[in-house]
Every structure is written in structure tokens, then in C-alpha cells.
Design a protein around this motif. Structure first.
Motif, PDB file in Angstrom:
ATOM      1  N   LEU A 348      19.927  64.210  69.190  1.00  0.00           N
ATOM      2  CA  LEU A 348      19.543  63.003  69.433  1.00  0.00           C
ATOM      3  C   LEU A 348      19.446  62.294  71.211  1.00  0.00           C
ATOM      4  O   LEU A 348      18.427  60.787  71.421  1.00  0.00           O
ATOM      5  N   GLY A 349      20.264  62.664  71.737  1.00  0.00           N
ATOM      6  CA  GLY A 349      19.542  62.267  72.514  1.00  0.00           C
ATOM      7  C   GLY A 349      19.962  60.512  74.221  1.00  0.00           C
ATOM      8  O   GLY A 349      20.219  59.836  73.550  1.00  0.00           O
ATOM      9  N   GLY A 350      18.560  60.049  74.145  1.00  0.00           N
ATOM     10  CA  GLY A 350      18.557  59.075  74.887  1.00  0.00           C
ATOM     11  C   GLY A 350      17.511  58.296  75.937  1.00  0.00           C
ATOM     12  O   GLY A 350      17.184  58.044  76.526  1.00  0.00           O
ATOM     13  N   GLN A 351      17.602  59.425  76.672  1.00  0.00           N
ATOM     14  CA  GLN A 351      16.923  59.929  78.102  1.00  0.00           C
ATOM     15  C   GLN A 351      16.189  60.775  77.923  1.00  0.00           C
ATOM     16  O   GLN A 351      16.495  61.503  77.750  1.00  0.00           O
ATOM     17  N   SER A 357       6.990  60.117  80.081  1.00  0.00           N
ATOM     18  CA  SER A 357       7.088  59.999  78.508  1.00  0.00           C
ATOM     19  C   SER A 357       8.569  59.846  78.290  1.00  0.00           C
ATOM     20  O   SER A 357       9.445  59.107  79.174  1.00  0.00           O
ATOM     21  N   PRO A 358       8.610  58.750  76.953  1.00  0.00           N
ATOM     22  CA  PRO A 358       9.879  58.483  76.881  1.00  0.00           C
ATOM     23  C   PRO A 358      10.872  59.737  76.231  1.00  0.00           C
ATOM     24  O   PRO A 358      12.052  59.530  75.839  1.00  0.00           O
ATOM     25  N   GLY A 359      10.266  60.430  76.155  1.00  0.00           N
ATOM     26  CA  GLY A 359      10.391  61.914  75.011  1.00  0.00           C
ATOM     27  C   GLY A 359      10.857  62.387  74.179  1.00  0.00           C
ATOM     28  O   GLY A 359      10.780  60.985  73.186  1.00  0.00           O
ATOM     29  N   PHE A 360      11.104  63.241  72.975  1.00  0.00           N
ATOM     30  CA  PHE A 360      11.454  63.437  71.736  1.00  0.00           C
ATOM     31  C   PHE A 360      12.185  63.516  70.923  1.00  0.00           C
ATOM     32  O   PHE A 360      12.546  63.224  70.008  1.00  0.00           O
ATOM     33  N   SER A 361      13.668  63.171  71.875  1.00  0.00           N
ATOM     34  CA  SER A 361      14.661  62.623  71.641  1.00  0.00           C
ATOM     35  C   SER A 361      15.041  61.511  70.453  1.00  0.00           C
ATOM     36  O   SER A 361      14.065  60.193  69.841  1.00  0.00           O
ATOM     37  N   LEU A 362      15.321  61.668  68.938  1.00  0.00           N
ATOM     38  CA  LEU A 362      15.070  60.338  68.302  1.00  0.00           C
ATOM     39  C   LEU A 362      16.283  59.511  68.730  1.00  0.00           C
ATOM     40  O   LEU A 362      15.004  58.381  68.874  1.00  0.00           O
ATOM     41  N   ALA A 364      15.516  58.056  72.066  1.00  0.00           N
ATOM     42  CA  ALA A 364      14.774  58.101  73.786  1.00  0.00           C
ATOM     43  C   ALA A 364      13.690  57.281  72.216  1.00  0.00           C
ATOM     44  O   ALA A 364      13.026  55.775  72.546  1.00  0.00           O
ATOM     45  N   LYS A 365      13.436  57.669  71.396  1.00  0.00           N
ATOM     46  CA  LYS A 365      12.442  56.887  70.410  1.00  0.00           C
ATOM     47  C   LYS A 365      12.675  55.356  69.943  1.00  0.00           C
ATOM     48  O   LYS A 365      12.210  54.255  70.025  1.00  0.00           O
ATOM     49  N   ALA A 366      13.840  55.556  69.748  1.00  0.00           N
ATOM     50  CA  ALA A 366      14.789  53.835  68.826  1.00  0.00           C
ATOM     51  C   ALA A 366      14.836  53.249  69.857  1.00  0.00           C
ATOM     52  O   ALA A 366      14.035  51.961  70.240  1.00  0.00           O
TER      53      ALA A 366
END
Length: 508
Positions: A348-351, A357-362, A364-366
């Protein structure tokens, strides 16, 4: 000195409420995790004195030596499992006083007394806060001024903080000074003077300052609120008394002293050290912790944590924060450890952990669709319960949009997990755990709490190995169970704009 803040965050799975390590790194260290270009591995630098002086090495020679020392077999994976025993704590018992040590090479030592004295176990509002503030003040042998001057002369760093389950009193110092600081911690535990004038002139102002810091931070308020909604009492008790809590009618110096007699008893605390030989720690604990009460003055009991769920909304004019939480995993030393929640938190992430890069986490993309919001997911672990939390902070409008994507992301994981994203999340969760273990002060509270609650030290490398075994099905099942349970939702800020849990499709 270190800062006590809500949450510990170099890892997705950490002791909650302190998202900084015991003594946090500098800002430059936090921004740049890679080694400097001129740094040689320890295995190389250790041989330099017998070969040739470092200053005599030319640039080309340094490069050649670095390549020679750092080369690995072609079939060896870059992120391999930790070396056997690399993060292991040795444990012992000195006449009922439990202790643990990890002898890490280096000139400094970190020593902590970890006690079962967090807000979960306080019998009156503000007791834990008051006891923490008395640490390193006058004892029967030393005045507060003497403690300060001796610590300064030895070049030490003294600190104390509390979490929901633990009270931690510790020091960081030069390795040869271990006897002095073991003795000092023993004095703090058994000989502190709980003087009334110190309570009125110094302790109360510090408690009031903590209240103001809590009131000024929407993040702190939301995290405290979501714990209250999730657990009610016990783990739900706020870390600091709110500004409206009438703690002064409950507290005084004598009441805090009675609480200390229970917290600082043999069954309720342990000594943990990083950077000290186990034999040396054993020797000094045996010598200085002889006057510790064998039994607490009164029992420090807390009912087994029960999850409730629900929603709370608090108006605030200085910012906006929303926390969405679900039942999670206990600590690895608890009875219901689920490593899949560490992987789920990374997924889930976010950071982002990758520069540019915004990152691979869901999330972070959202979150990239909502520039005004900051999203962070964590697996908060306790001795008998846990919370998986998603914190959104920023403008109320951006939070409102991003919160819907949070729920959609969890629903998506419950039905399908991308194989590549899963592998990235598992690797990141494992890396974070091992990176945490490399820090000198890592695991102090977790290890101490494990020994106090279950007579088992928190071993970081064992936890990392359990993360390695997590499967996609386990993560999908964890996400599905979260959606079936009642969520805990706390919103602090502009309540006219911030959404209700029902607006997001959550069951509360």
C-alpha cells in the motif's frame, strides 16, 4: 538528545508511536542512505594498516581495492538473508533482573531500561508522563546538577520517552563508560527522589508543554483518536493527557512515586544494550541492580486488547489529517504475529524510497493525482494486538479524493496482487526490517518489551526471514479480512470537507 514523537519510521513494521529511532539520524543522513563514494567496506579497511597507509593510496588504487573487496560470486543474490546471528541478542537473568545485549563493533554503547510502564498500564491520567519526566533528576546519591555535569564530562547522551506499552530510560556513551551508566540507570530505578517542588516547578510545565504539542499536531491527534476508537481503554489511552484532562486532581509526587515502585520492579523491566560485551553487562547488572524490589507495589494489569472499531471526527483549524485503520498483527514476540501485514503495508505504501520516483506502491501512484496530500501506511505492532494504519495529511479536498483511492486499493489487493508489485513489496519490507537492525539503537524497545511480556527477545533477522516466507495468498487474505472487519477512522481538521467513513464504503 532524541525526540519522542508518535511513531518510529524507517520501517513499515515497527514499534508504534515512535517513527524515529531511539536517537534519530541527522537530516543529511536521512536524505542520503548510500555510503560516501570514498567509503571502503569494513573488511577492506580493517586490513589497510598492515598493508599500506590510507593516505598513500592513489585514486586508482582505491578503486581497485574497492572492486577487489566488494566483488561477490555471480550466483549470489544482492539482497541475501542476514548472516547467522548478525542481529541476535544474548539474554540473561541477574537475580530476577532480565537483560539482553548485542555486542556490535564500535566505540559507543547504547543502554536502555525498558519498563512495563506505558500509558496502557497507568492507573491514573498522566502517571506515565510524570514518571518519564522524573528520569535523571535527583537521586539519593546524585543531584540533578551532578548527573548533568558528569554526563557532559563523559560525552554522553541521556534520554527518556514512553510509548503506549513501555517506558524507556536510556543513555548513549563511549564504550568504556558502561559501569557508570549501568549504575546511573540503577539509581534512576531505585533511588530517584520524587520531590514535591520538582513536580510543581518542573514536571507540570513539561506535561503542559506536551499537551500543547499534541494540540498543535493534527497527525498526533488523529493517531491518538484512532487508537481510542479501535481499542477504547488500554492501548486506546492517549500518549499524552489532552488539554481538557483534569490530571492535576489525580497526580502528585507521592502518587508518581507509588507508580514507580511498581514499574521499576524485577518482573516489570529489563536492561537492553547495543555495543556491550555480554559478560561485561552481566557483571555490572549483577553489581548495581541489587536493591530492585522483587515484586511490584501494586499489580500493573491491563485487560487483553479487544478491537472495537468506529469513527471519531475532531474539528481543527491548523491542518487536516485522516487515519484509516484496521486490525493488524502483534509483535513477533506476541501471540498472533502475521508478517503478511508488513508486506501489505509496503504494498500500500504511499512514501517512496527511490529518489526522483513516486515509488511502486499503490498509494504512491494514487497520491500522485492529489498533489496536496501526503499518504503513509504502517503496520503498528503491540504485545497482544496491532493496527494497520493509512494516514492522509494535507488539504481537506485532496484527502477526500485520496481516501476513496485508499479503499479501492485495498479492495484491489483483496482480489488480485500483481506479481511484480508483490515481490517489490516483500523485498522492501525485508530491507526495512534489516536496515532497522543495522542501526546501533535498533530494537531496544522491542527487545525489552519482548522480554518483559513474553521472556523472548525480539530478533530482527528472524522477523526478516518470516517476511521472506509470505505468499501472495496471505496478503490477499489479509486485505479481504480487513474489509470484512469494522474500520477505525479518525478525521481531524475541516469537517465540512473531510469525508465520513460511510462515504468511502467502509463499515464502522
Amino acid at each position: 538528545m532524541f525526540n519522542a514523537v508518535v511513531g518510529f519510521s524507517a520501517s513499515n513494521q515497527r514499534r508504534p508511536d515512535f517513527y524515529h529511532d531511539f536517537w534519530p539520524t541527522t537530516a543529511s543522513q536521512e536524505r542520503n542512505h548510500q555510503l560516501p563514494s570514498h567509503h571502503l567496506p569494513d573488511s577492506c579497511t580493517a586490513t589497510l594498516p598492515t598493508m599500506i597507509s590510507r593516505s598513500a593510496l592513489g585514486r586508482n588504487a582505491q578503486r581497485a581495492l574497492r572492486r577487489q573487496c566488494c566483488v561477490q560470486p555471480a550466483n549470489r543474490r544482492g539482497l541475501a538473508a542476514p548472516a547467522s546471528g548478525s542481529f541476535q541478542y544474548e539474554t540473561g537473568d541477574a537475580s530476577g533482573v532480565k537483560y539482553a545485549s548485542r555486542d556490535m563493533s564500535g566505540p559507543t554503547t547504547t543502554l536502555a531500561l525498558v519498563a512495563k510502564g506505558g500509558t496502557r498500564y497507568q492507573t491514573l491520567p498522566g502517571l506515565t508522563e510524570g514518571l518519564e519526566k522524573y528520569a535523571f533528576r535527583a537521586t539519593e546519591k546524585r543531584s540533578a546538577l551532578r548527573i548533568i555535569r558528569e554526563a557532559e564530562l563523559l560525552g554522553a547522551d541521556l534520554a527518556s520517552y514512553h510509548s503506549r506499552e513501555n517506558l524507556v530510560v536510556g543513555a548513549k556513551f563511549l564504550r568504556d563508560d558502561l559501569p557508570y551508566f549501568v549504575e546511573l540507570l540503577a539509581e534512576v530505578a531505585t533511588q530517584t527522589k520524587y520531590l514535591p517542588h520538582v513536580y510543581h516547578e518542573e514536571i507540570i510545565p513539561l506535561i503542559q508543554m506536551a499537551q500543547k504539542k499534541l494540540l498543535a499536531s493534527t497527525k498526533q491527534m488523529a493517531l491518538n483518536s484512532v487508537h481510542g476508537v479501535a481499542f477504547h481503554r488500554g492501548l486506546g489511552i492517549p500518549l499524552h493527557p489532552s488539554s481538557s484532562t483534569p490530571y492535576t486532581k489525580y497526580l502528585d509526587a507521592d502518587v508518581i512515586e507509588d507508580f514507580a515502585a511498581s514499574v521499576y520492579s524485577k518482573p516489570n523491566f529489563t536492561i537492553v544494550s547495543n555495543g556491550a560485551e555480554h559478560a561485561e553487562l552481566t557483571k555490572w547488572v549483577n553489581e548495581f541492580f541489587t536493591d530492585v524490589p522483587s515484586q511490584p507495589r501494586s499489580s500493573l494489569e491491563s485487560p487483553h486488547s479487544k478491537y472495537y472499531g468506529g469513527e471519531e471526527r475532531i474539528a481543527h483549524g491548523a491542518g487536516n489529517t485522516m487515519v484509516i485503520a484496521f486490525p493488524g498483527s502483534t509483535s513477533a514476540t506476541g501471540g498472533d504475529y502475521k508478517p503478511e501485514f508488513a508486506v501489505l503495508a509496503a504494498l500500500l505504501g504511499g512514501q517512496t524510497t527511490i529518489k526522483w520516483s513516486p515509488g511502486f506502491s499503490l498509494l504512491a501512484k494514487a497520491g500522485s493525482k492529489y498533489p496536496g496530500v501526503d499518504i503513509d501506511t504502517k503496520s503498528l505492532i503491540y504485545s497482544d494486538a496491532g493496527l494497520l494504519t493509512v494516514m492522509l495529511h494535507g488539504s481537506a479536498k485532496a484527502i477526500s479524493g485520496a481516501a476513496s483511492d485508499v479503499v479501492k486499493a485495498i479492495q484491489g489487493i483483496a482480489s488480485q496482487v500483481g506479481k511484480e508489485d508483490f515481490q517489490k513489496a516483500k523485498a522492501l519490507a525485508k530491507f526495512k526490517e534489516l536496515e532497522h537492525g543495522q542501526d546501533v539503537a535498533a530494537g531496544l524497545e522491542l527487545t525489552g518489551a519482548g522480554l518483559v511480556h513474553s521472556d523472548k527477545a525480539y530478533q530482527l533477522d528472524e522477523t526478516a526471514k518470516s517476511i521472506d516466507k509470505v505468499t501472495e495468498e496471505q496478503v490477499k487474505k489479509a486485505a479481504a479480512e480487513m474489509l470484512k472487519s469494522r474500520a477505525s477512522v479518525s478525521s481531524v481538521g475541516d469537517l465540512f470537507v473531510l469525508p465520513y467513513a460511510e462515504d468511502l464504503g467502509l463499515k464502522v
